[in-house]
Write a protein that holds these residues in place. Structure first.
Motif, short mmCIF file in Angstrom:
data_model
loop_
_atom_site.label_atom_id
_atom_site.label_comp_id
_atom_site.label_asym_id
_atom_site.label_seq_id
_atom_site.Cartn_x
_atom_site.Cartn_y
_atom_site.Cartn_z
N UNK A 50 -16.38 3.77 10.44
CA UNK A 50 -16.56 4.58 9.36
C UNK A 50 -15.38 5.34 8.94
N UNK A 51 -15.49 6.00 7.82
CA UNK A 51 -14.25 6.66 7.43
C UNK A 51 -14.63 8.28 7.22
N UNK A 52 -13.83 9.07 7.86
CA UNK A 52 -14.32 10.59 8.17
C UNK A 52 -13.90 11.17 6.72
N UNK A 53 -14.45 11.21 5.54
CA UNK A 53 -13.69 11.94 4.52
C UNK A 53 -13.34 13.23 4.49
N UNK A 54 -13.49 14.00 5.40
CA UNK A 54 -13.20 15.33 5.57
C UNK A 54 -11.70 15.40 5.92
N UNK A 55 -11.37 14.07 6.97
CA UNK A 55 -9.89 14.03 7.14
C UNK A 55 -9.01 13.45 6.34
N UNK A 56 -9.69 12.34 5.55
CA UNK A 56 -8.88 11.37 4.67
C UNK A 56 -8.04 12.16 3.63
N UNK A 57 -7.02 11.76 3.39
CA UNK A 57 -6.44 12.33 2.42
C UNK A 57 -5.96 11.47 1.16
N UNK A 58 -6.71 10.33 1.40
CA UNK A 58 -6.30 9.08 0.23
C UNK A 58 -5.16 8.64 0.28
N UNK A 59 -4.28 8.86 1.24
CA UNK A 59 -3.04 8.23 1.03
C UNK A 59 -2.71 6.90 0.53
N UNK A 60 -3.66 6.03 1.37
CA UNK A 60 -3.70 4.63 0.88
C UNK A 60 -3.05 3.62 1.78
N UNK B 6 0.78 -1.22 0.07
CA UNK B 6 0.02 0.07 -0.01
C UNK B 6 0.86 1.02 -0.17
N UNK B 7 0.49 2.31 -0.65
CA UNK B 7 1.18 3.74 -0.51
C UNK B 7 0.98 4.41 0.78
N UNK B 8 1.95 5.40 0.83
CA UNK B 8 1.67 6.48 1.63
C UNK B 8 1.27 8.00 1.01
N UNK B 9 2.11 7.98 -0.11
CA UNK B 9 1.99 9.21 -0.71
C UNK B 9 0.63 8.87 -1.58
N UNK B 10 0.00 10.23 -1.52
CA UNK B 10 -1.36 10.24 -2.27
C UNK B 10 -1.33 10.20 -3.71
N UNK B 11 -1.90 9.42 -4.33
CA UNK B 11 -1.94 9.52 -5.94
C UNK B 11 -2.91 10.55 -6.37
N UNK B 12 -4.08 10.66 -5.89
CA UNK B 12 -5.13 11.61 -6.14
C UNK B 12 -4.68 13.06 -5.89
N UNK B 13 -4.01 13.04 -4.96
CA UNK B 13 -3.49 14.65 -4.37
C UNK B 13 -2.39 14.96 -5.24
#
Lengths: 390, 135
Positions: free
Chosen positions: B79-89, A338-345
């Protein structure tokens, strides 16, 4: 075919510049060839959004009446440096709160300021003839501060490690939770979108380069700390592990919490996600060739974090395309990754830079000084020794 | 018959005992093991849903605690708080059942709650503390 910085800036000014993200440019070059892509495109934008511990902000609070020479300073109970002038400070992203530990740190203070929230400033001073006040307890907002600027000594790492754990217990690291017995892997780079992976020889990016820093227009001000141009490189000249880094500066008042997001790594500490993007001019075919590299062309090295030493064993070399697929093979084992650096961002940053250039709000600046190049300096270790041994 | 999700932590030397057998045989509880990680000589974790009468449940918990097993109520919702999530993965790297994944198209975070076993690994891993438990 070669284009000068001046020609490209003139095309930006007249609204004729063709600007693409590094991903789009890679696609174009795959279809039309690098020569045609280099001819057609003027600027390629990059972006990355990963945790970068070496980040922070200089702040000036203005003077109270009577004034104070701030020594011990806290912001929302997070210690900030008292080692500057009376009402100047530097708050480092990784500094933990005195009351909440690593769940709230310097990065969270900066994010709160960016969100417009008031932050509690407390300080004590020695009391001097010109600064008689000895303590202060007040609230400040970003708007109140005279100067507030991010100064991040190490951002935008040119490639990074892939981490696995051969040990018997889970490890809590700056690369996240590493499960025992190679049960997972993590990695942290924007790959083909990463600024310095697009300019591996530091031809376009150097001191004075204008760039996107946390949502604000900023500058590369120096090589980043631990900048290591001597990292092993592949046939394209691209490093296969952690290499170059950038020190960047930008006005905090123009930055956005969307691109500066505080982070807590459990049992490790505080850090912060920072969005960095650099526009790169397509100066010639050589530069176009590296701008055209895709995730399938760029590799990273897998290191065993189960060995807690300065030099960890390198176990494998994998491409970013493999990493993005969600699983890699290490020593014959399939390991979920899994990544840590966000691709969407990272994509959003590259798109935002495109918009800035299209709207003629952003021109490019050639380096005033090159970053240290391959074959020059490396990274020195810290030896533990006595004064007599020097 | 009521059901309750509990999270059990076994001390290293307790992990070999047939705990679930006793829950069925001695306390008439129906265990549904959602997740277990138990290895000899190491601390073990088991997430289990127990179905049975209130009295049986209480007696079963008392038995577990007397055996040195740490018992904790497991979350009823996550639950996932989408305001806080930065989609790092990063959460996808620790989600062994594959409930959290990144979309192939745009790398956005997908949370398939049906696959979630409430192991809470993502709660600990999320650097934004964007995964929130509800009890």
């Amino acid at each position: 075919m070669a284009k000068s910085w001046e020609e490209i800036n003139a095309r930006i000014a007249s609204g004729e510049a063709v600007v693409m993200t590094a991903e789009e440019f890679g696609g174009l070059a795959a279809g039309e060839g690098v020569t045609e892509a280099a001819r057609a495109v003027d600027v390629v934008t990059t972006g990355t959004f990963g945790p970068m511990c070496s980040s922070g902000a200089f702040l000036n609070f203005g003077h109270s009446d009577p004034p104070i020479k701030m020594g011990e300073i806290t912001l929302n109970d997070v210690p900030a440096s008292g080692g500057l002038a009376a009402v100047d400070t530097f708050i480092g992203a990784t500094e933990p709160s005195k009351s909440r530990g690593i769940e709230y740190g310097g990065a969270h203070v900066i994010e709160d300021l960016l969100r417009g929230r008031a932050v509690r400033l407390r300080a004590i001073g020695p009391g001097t003839d010109c600064y008689p006040r000895t303590e202060i307890d007040t609230w400040v907002t970003l708007e109140d501060l005279n100067q507030a600027y991010l100064f991040n000594p190490r951002n935008a790492y040119q490639n990074y490690a892939v981490a696995v754990n051969s040990g018997d217990r889970a490890l809590y690291t700056y690369l996240g939770t590493l499960l025992p017995h190679f049960a997972n892997a993590t990695y942290c780079s924007a790959g083909a979108l990463s600024p310095l992976l697009n300019d591996p020889a530091y031809r376009a990016i150097g001191v004075g380069t204008r760039c996107f820093v946390a949502g604000a227009p900023g500058y590369v001000v120096w090589e980043g700390t631990q900048h290591n141009p001597n990292q092993e490189r592949d046939a394209n000249g691209v490093p296969v592990g952690p290499a170059g880094t950038l020190a960047v500066i930008a006005d905090l008042k123009q930055a956005s919490a969307e691109f500066f997001s505080a982070a807590t790594f459990t049992a490790y500490g505080v850090s912060t996600f920072v969005g960095i993007g650099v526009p790169i001019p397509v100066l010639d075919e050589d530069l176009a060739a590296t701008l055209a590299l895709t995730d399938a062309d760029i590799t990273a090295t897998v290191f065993d974090y189960g060995v807690a030493r300065r030099s960890r064993p390198a176990l494998a070399r994998v491409t970013y395309a493999e990493l993005r697929s969600g699983s890699i093979v290490v020593d014959g084992r399939e390991v979920p990754v899994g990544p840590i650096s966000s691709l969407p961002k990272a994509r959003a940053i590259a798109e935002e830079l495109k918009r800035w250039i299209a709207e003629r709000r952003f021109t490019l600046a050639p380096p005033l000084q090159r970053l240290p190049l391959p074959g020059t300096q490396g990274v020195n270790p810290l030896e533990i020794r006595t004064e007599e041994a020097i | 018959m009521p059901s309750k999700r509990i999270d059990l932590t076994f001390p290293p030397r307790q992990a070999t005992k047939a705990i679930t057998y006793h829950l069925v045989k001695d306390f008439d509880l129906v265990p549904n093991i959602l997740r277990a990680q138990i290895q000899p000589e190491q601390e073990g974790r088991m997430l289990v849903e127990l179905t049975g009468s209130k009295e049986a449940f209480e007696a079963g918990i008392a038995f577990l605690e007397s055996e040195g097993v740490a018992v904790r109520e497991a979350a009823s919702d996550i639950c996932l708080d989408e305001e806080l999530c930065v989609t790092c993965g990063l959460c996808t790297a620790v989600c062994r059942p594959g409930a959290l994944s990144l979309a192939e198209t745009d790398a956005t975070l997908v949370f398939d709650k049906d696959k979630c076993v409430y192991c809470e690994a993502c709660v600990v891993a999320c650097p934004r503390r964007a995964v929130v438990l509800r009890f």
